[in-house]
Design a protein around this motif. Structure first.
Motif, PDB file in Angstrom:
ATOM      1  N   SER A  62     -45.266  64.379 -11.355  1.00 30.50           N
ATOM      2  CA  SER A  62     -46.190  64.358 -12.494  1.00 30.50           C
ATOM      3  C   SER A  62     -47.635  64.247 -12.009  1.00 30.50           C
ATOM      4  O   SER A  62     -48.543  64.840 -12.608  1.00 30.50           O
ATOM      5  CB  SER A  62     -45.801  63.270 -13.503  1.00 30.50           C
ATOM      6  OG  SER A  62     -46.486  62.095 -13.259  1.00 30.50           O
ATOM      7  N   ALA A  63     -47.870  63.547 -10.883  1.00 28.22           N
ATOM      8  CA  ALA A  63     -49.240  63.490 -10.331  1.00 28.22           C
ATOM      9  C   ALA A  63     -49.683  64.906  -9.935  1.00 28.22           C
ATOM     10  O   ALA A  63     -50.839  65.310 -10.183  1.00 28.22           O
ATOM     11  CB  ALA A  63     -49.281  62.562  -9.128  1.00 28.22           C
ATOM     12  N   THR A  88     -53.057  69.854 -10.881  1.00 26.07           N
ATOM     13  CA  THR A  88     -53.188  71.327 -10.956  1.00 26.07           C
ATOM     14  C   THR A  88     -53.443  71.825 -12.375  1.00 26.07           C
ATOM     15  O   THR A  88     -54.011  72.899 -12.559  1.00 26.07           O
ATOM     16  CB  THR A  88     -51.912  72.041 -10.447  1.00 26.07           C
ATOM     17  OG1 THR A  88     -50.823  71.733 -11.344  1.00 26.07           O
ATOM     18  CG2 THR A  88     -51.552  71.628  -9.036  1.00 26.07           C
ATOM     19  N   GLY A  89     -53.030  71.056 -13.400  1.00 27.56           N
ATOM     20  CA  GLY A  89     -53.061  71.603 -14.759  1.00 27.56           C
ATOM     21  C   GLY A  89     -52.053  72.727 -14.868  1.00 27.56           C
ATOM     22  O   GLY A  89     -51.236  72.921 -13.951  1.00 27.56           O
ATOM     23  N   PRO A  90     -52.082  73.514 -15.957  1.00 26.81           N
ATOM     24  CA  PRO A  90     -51.108  74.609 -16.106  1.00 26.81           C
ATOM     25  C   PRO A  90     -51.169  75.541 -14.892  1.00 26.81           C
ATOM     26  O   PRO A  90     -52.251  76.005 -14.527  1.00 26.81           O
ATOM     27  CB  PRO A  90     -51.574  75.328 -17.378  1.00 26.81           C
ATOM     28  CG  PRO A  90     -52.361  74.295 -18.119  1.00 26.81           C
ATOM     29  CD  PRO A  90     -53.007  73.423 -17.087  1.00 26.81           C
ATOM     30  N   CYS A  91     -50.022  75.790 -14.307  1.00 25.36           N
ATOM     31  CA  CYS A  91     -50.023  76.445 -12.990  1.00 25.36           C
ATOM     32  C   CYS A  91     -48.671  77.098 -12.756  1.00 25.36           C
ATOM     33  O   CYS A  91     -47.638  76.482 -13.005  1.00 25.36           O
ATOM     34  CB  CYS A  91     -50.257  75.325 -11.960  1.00 25.36           C
ATOM     35  SG  CYS A  91     -50.298  75.831 -10.256  1.00 25.36           S
ATOM     36  N   GLU A  92     -48.667  78.349 -12.314  1.00 24.15           N
ATOM     37  CA  GLU A  92     -47.383  78.982 -12.012  1.00 24.15           C
ATOM     38  C   GLU A  92     -47.003  78.674 -10.560  1.00 24.15           C
ATOM     39  O   GLU A  92     -47.878  78.470  -9.711  1.00 24.15           O
ATOM     40  CB  GLU A  92     -47.443  80.482 -12.275  1.00 24.15           C
ATOM     41  CG  GLU A  92     -48.524  81.198 -11.504  1.00 24.15           C
ATOM     42  CD  GLU A  92     -48.733  82.626 -12.006  1.00 24.15           C
ATOM     43  OE1 GLU A  92     -48.576  82.876 -13.222  1.00 24.15           O
ATOM     44  OE2 GLU A  92     -49.033  83.481 -11.151  1.00 24.15           O
ATOM     45  N   ILE A  93     -45.691  78.645 -10.322  1.00 24.03           N
ATOM     46  CA  ILE A  93     -45.207  78.250  -8.992  1.00 24.03           C
ATOM     47  C   ILE A  93     -44.532  79.441  -8.321  1.00 24.03           C
ATOM     48  O   ILE A  93     -43.545  79.967  -8.831  1.00 24.03           O
ATOM     49  CB  ILE A  93     -44.178  77.107  -9.115  1.00 24.03           C
ATOM     50  CG1 ILE A  93     -44.799  75.902  -9.836  1.00 24.03           C
ATOM     51  CG2 ILE A  93     -43.658  76.700  -7.733  1.00 24.03           C
ATOM     52  CD1 ILE A  93     -43.768  74.867 -10.284  1.00 24.03           C
TER      53      ILE A  93
END
Ligand code: AVI
Length: 304
Positions: free
Chosen positions: A50-51, A56-61
């Motif tokens: 969660s940290a 990163t905020g909304p972020c694709e992996i």
């Protein structure tokens, strides 16, 4: 491969570990009591997922070597809990592993979109789809980076950095330097699973190249090289012998005690890796570790 088996000392590329039996044995290794890497990294991800999502905020992996994507779920859980859109770009050379894991993920995360790439890392990094969320994170976890020689590691980091936009993220999981007895036990487990994994490489070569390696004539050796900070795994010939690989038309001669280097597994210091990353425009935003400092999970950001 021909070059590796014909040179002195002999070596083989670690990719030959991973036929279906080898992949099963590796899964077993990850559950061994002596093999602390997987459970330590998993515990870190559980604690700091969660940290990471908050930073990163909304972020694709995009994940290099996604495999069964078990640990990735911990990241997806964190992004889901934050109510962020979920997008995952797994990259793996095994099409079946990628399809299987993607099906399971889609069942577990109804809002997830997946764009899978069955490919080597190099090709995939050139073929990533356009970014569709505000940021992208390339994840390379599991300490797979440790199986690359320093020159290969530099090449891959340059490619990763080259595909990220300034401000995008890179998440790197890597095994850290520690007491030698702990390291050597992790690669010489009491149940002999790592030995079977190492020897299975010869049986894979036998199948693939119509070879006649006799597995009983080789022994598994894993030892720590203090100078290069790496575990080295070898297949050591128990007697003078000759092996023949029909498809390659290759004869391989062994004296008793001759060894084939089958894998290196580098162990890092945080200071040293931070410098290497920085040389590739990657700054460590936060370094997460466990209480014994055995494993590191580094969240890095691409500098402009
Ligand atoms: C895949 N890689 C990170 C493992 C490692 O620890 O270097 C491969 C392995 N070799 C023997 N045990 C596990």
């Amino acid at each position: 491969m021909i070059e590796g088996l014909s040179s002195q000392p002999k070596s083989l590329p670690p990719k030959y570990f991973y036929d279906s039996k080898g992949s099963q044995l590796f899964d077993q290794i990850c559950r061994l009591p002596e093999y602390y890497l997987t459970r330590t990294e998993t515990a870190i991800l559980e604690r700091v997922g969660s940290a990471i999502s908050q930073i990163t905020g909304p972020c694709e992996i995009a994940e290099l070597g996604s495999g069964s994507a078990t640990k990735t779920r911990l990241l997806l859980d964190a992004y889901e809990a934050a109510d962020y859109p979920l997008r995952y770009i797994p990259v793996d050379v095994s099409g079946s592993a990628l399809t299987e894991s993607s099906k399971l993920l889609l069942q577990g995360y109804p809002t997830l979109s997946i764009y899978g790439l069955v490919s080597t890392y190099e090709t995939a990094l050139k073929a990533l789809p356009p970014k569709s969320l505000p940021a992208r994170m390339i994840a390379f976890i599991g300490s797979t980076i440790g199986n690359l020689r320093p020159d290969e590691c530099g090449d891959l980091l340059a490619r990763i950095s080259g595909t990220l936009d300034p401000g995008d993220y890179f998440l790197l999981g890597l095994d850290l330097q520690k007491e030698i007895s702990v390291l050597e036990s992790a690669y010489n487990d009491s149940q002999g699973v790592t030995a079977a994994f190492n020897l299975n490489m010869l049986s894979h070569l036998n199948q693939r190249f119509e070879g006649d390696f006799k597995l009983n004539n080789f022994a598994h050796v894993a030892q720590y090289n203090k100078q290069d900070n790496q575990i080295e795994m070898y297949l050591s010939s128990l007697e003078a012998q000759t092996a023949w690989l029909n498809v390659l038309g290759l004869t391989v001669e062994f004296e008793e005690g001759d060894r084939i280097l089958s894998e290196i597994s580098r162990k890092f210091s945080l200071d040293e890796i931070k410098k290497t990353l920085s040389a590739h425009q990657l700054s460590v935003v936060q370094a997460f570790t466990d209480e014994k400092q055995w494993f590191g999970l580094l969240l890095c950001q691409r500098r402009s």
